[in-house]
Structures are given as C-alpha cells and as structure tokens.
Motif scaffolding. Structure first.
Motif, short mmCIF file in Angstrom:
data_model
loop_
_atom_site.label_atom_id
_atom_site.label_comp_id
_atom_site.label_asym_id
_atom_site.label_seq_id
_atom_site.Cartn_x
_atom_site.Cartn_y
_atom_site.Cartn_z
N ALA A 72 4.83 9.26 -10.10
CA ALA A 72 3.74 10.09 -9.57
C ALA A 72 4.09 10.66 -8.20
CB ALA A 72 2.46 9.25 -9.48
N LEU A 73 4.74 9.85 -7.37
CA LEU A 73 5.14 10.34 -6.04
C LEU A 73 6.25 11.38 -6.16
CD1 LEU A 73 5.00 6.86 -4.34
CD2 LEU A 73 3.72 8.86 -3.51
N ASP A 120 6.35 1.40 -10.86
CA ASP A 120 5.12 1.92 -11.46
C ASP A 120 4.45 3.04 -10.66
OD1 ASP A 120 4.22 0.40 -9.40
OD2 ASP A 120 2.95 -0.93 -10.62
N ASN A 121 4.86 3.30 -9.43
CA ASN A 121 4.25 4.43 -8.71
C ASN A 121 5.26 5.54 -8.41
OD1 ASN A 121 5.70 3.47 -6.50
ND2 ASN A 121 3.95 2.48 -5.55
N SER A 172 6.50 1.04 0.07
CA SER A 172 6.07 0.33 -1.14
C SER A 172 6.25 1.14 -2.42
CB SER A 172 4.61 -0.14 -0.99
OG SER A 172 4.51 -1.06 0.10
N VAL A 173 7.35 1.90 -2.48
CA VAL A 173 7.66 2.58 -3.75
C VAL A 173 8.16 1.53 -4.74
CG1 VAL A 173 9.11 4.30 -4.90
CG2 VAL A 173 8.23 4.75 -2.59
N LYS A 174 7.57 1.56 -5.93
CA LYS A 174 7.92 0.61 -6.99
C LYS A 174 8.10 1.41 -8.28
CE LYS A 174 6.56 -2.88 -4.26
NZ LYS A 174 7.51 -3.14 -3.23
N GLY A 210 -1.08 7.95 -1.45
CA GLY A 210 -1.23 8.58 -2.75
C GLY A 210 -0.37 9.84 -2.78
N PRO A 211 -0.10 10.35 -3.98
CA PRO A 211 0.73 11.56 -4.07
C PRO A 211 0.18 12.71 -3.22
CG PRO A 211 0.46 10.59 -6.24
CD PRO A 211 -0.39 9.79 -5.30
N LYS A 262 0.87 -1.20 0.00
CA LYS A 262 0.00 0.00 0.00
C LYS A 262 0.90 1.23 0.00
CE LYS A 262 -3.40 -2.12 3.02
NZ LYS A 262 -3.59 -2.33 4.43
N THR A 263 0.56 2.22 -0.81
CA THR A 263 1.33 3.46 -0.76
C THR A 263 0.40 4.60 -0.41
OG1 THR A 263 1.01 3.51 -3.14
CG2 THR A 263 3.27 3.28 -2.38
#
Ligand code: PEP
Length: 253
Positions: A217-218, A213-214, A209-211, A178-179, A175-176
């Motif tokens: 955006a972050l 694909d996210n 949980s930074v990956k 959101g920005p 889980k991250t």
C-alpha cells in the motif's frame, strides 16, 4: 511508485547481526535478490561485518551501505570510520542523518549536510534521512520540519542520492504513516527536488515500521520509490517479502 524510477528496498540492521549471523543473513538475501530483478536492494550492516557482507554478496545485485561515518578522510579521530574506509570495505552507499543519529548522537541539519557532501565527494551514494517527531506532527509542523531538513542538503545532491522520509514516531514503534500521510510529505520533498532539477530521478523512500503486510500500500503511492526498513530487514523472509511486494508492483504495470 513511478515507472521512471527503479524501486529501492534498503535494510538498516542497526546494532544487530554484527557477526556470523550478519554474514548468514547476507547470504540468504542473495536468493531473494534473484527473485526481484526490477528492484534495487541495499543492506546496511554494522561496521564489524561490512567487509564480510560485501564479500558474501559479490556477484549479486545487493549493494552494501554503512549506517554512519565521520566526515574526515583520515586523522587522529579515535574510534571513527571515514568514507574512504567504507569504500575500501566494499560499501557503495551510506545512511546519513538517521533519526537515531540525530536523537542520540547530536547530529544536526548542518552535520547531516556535511556528511552528505563528504559522502558524495568520496563516491558513496547517500540515503539522507528526514522526518518529524510526534510532537511536531501533532502541532501541524510536519511539512515545515521536513522542508527545513531537506533544504539543508538538497543543493548538494546529485542524481544518485536518495532521500528517506522516516517519521520519527513510526520508527520501531509498529505505527506507520498511512499511504496518504506518506504521499503528502513525499510530494513536498519532490517539489524541493524539482526546483533543483532532480525531481524525476531522485528516489524518495518511506521508512517507519514497514512490514510485509503494509509495504504494497505504501509502495503504491506515486511518490514513494521504495522503503528503508529496520526491524523487518533482520530476517530474510520478512525483508524478502517487502522486496517481493515492490517487484509485484513493477510486474503488474
Ligand atoms: C529504520 O531504522 O530506519 C526503521 C525504519 O526502522 P523500523 O522499520 O524498525 O521502524
């Protein structure tokens, strides 16, 4: 990200890659570092391979962090490792107050502040971690908790220190934040730094949980200056993709 602060992508290897696999990962990351000249890369291997990884990345832009240390320079403290010992092993950075240290090893705001003070005195650049639990978020205490954690050490910081905002509920869970959720907390931390004259220079990383694909955006948030990455830092391909996402944002400015 903000154009005045160079993005920093840090990898926390936790209790993984303590032998040859760690040295091989460090070696593979040297190639990544060449592709991301506008990004600072830091890796935090376990104690057992700090010196070997430092040797392996010599001549590259990758810097080495430890994940913890004991805040005395030397003495009868069986099993512990001091900040000067980390320097001798080739470390220039150290993680302080990671939530797993707070959760499993009894670290408190006071011990995090003490480690921050000792790290800076020893010439190590601390990445000091803060973040709220799920229960604290669900009861609307996020900003108050993070402000309390930051206020314990903010007056000790110099321009070289880094803060990592890592919501505990996002670490290792997939889980991250959101920005917008991340940016809200980063803005609160920035405001505390500004009151100390450190707002423009201090980098605030997001972790949890930074990956690949996210990450973009972050990292696009104005007050997110990089990422502290756990699971996805254990493979050169996934950590490299996050570093390249940061480089891409810098290049597109
Ligand atoms: C961490 O260990 O600091 C972390 C953010 O872990 P993960 O990326 O696996 O959530």
């Amino acid at each position: 990200m903000n154009s005045t602060r160079k993005p920093l992508i840090a990898g926390n290897w936790k209790m993984y890659k303590g032998g040859l696999a760690g040295v091989e990962l460090a070696s593979a990351l040297k190639k990544v570092a060449r592709d991301v000249p506008n990004v600072d890369m830091v890796i935090a291997p376990p104690f057992t391979v700090l010196a070997a990884c430092a040797h392996e990345v010599e001549g590259s832009s990758i810097a080495i962090a430890a994940q913890n240390f004991y805040p005395k320079n030397e003495g009868a403290f069986t099993g512990e490792v001091s900040a000067p010992m980390l320097r001798d092993s080739g470390c220039t950075w150290v993680l302080v107050g990671h939530s797993e240290r707070r959760q499993y090893f009894g670290e408190t705001d006071a011990s995090v502040a003490e480690r921050t003070r000792v790290a800076i005195a020893a010439g190590l650049e601390p990445i000091v971690c803060v973040g709220e639990t799920l229960a604290e978020r669900e009861t609307g205490q996020t900003i108050a908790v993070v402000n309390r954690q930051v206020s314990a050490f903010v007056n000790l910081l110099t321009h070289h220190a880094v803060i990592a905002y890592e919501p505990v509920w996002a670490i290792g869970t997939g889980k991250t934040a959101g920005p917008n959720e991340a940016e809200e907390v980063h803005m609160a931390i920035r405001a505390q730094l500004e009151r100390r004259g450190l707002g423009m220079t201090t980098r605030i990383l997001y972790g949890g949980s930074v990956k690949a694909d996210n990450a973009a955006a972050l990292l696009a948030c104005p007050n997110v200056d990089g990422a502290l990455v756990g699971g996805a830092s254990l493979e050169a391909s996934t950590f490299g993709a996050i570093a390249r996402a940061a480089q891409g944002l810098v290049s597109s400015r």
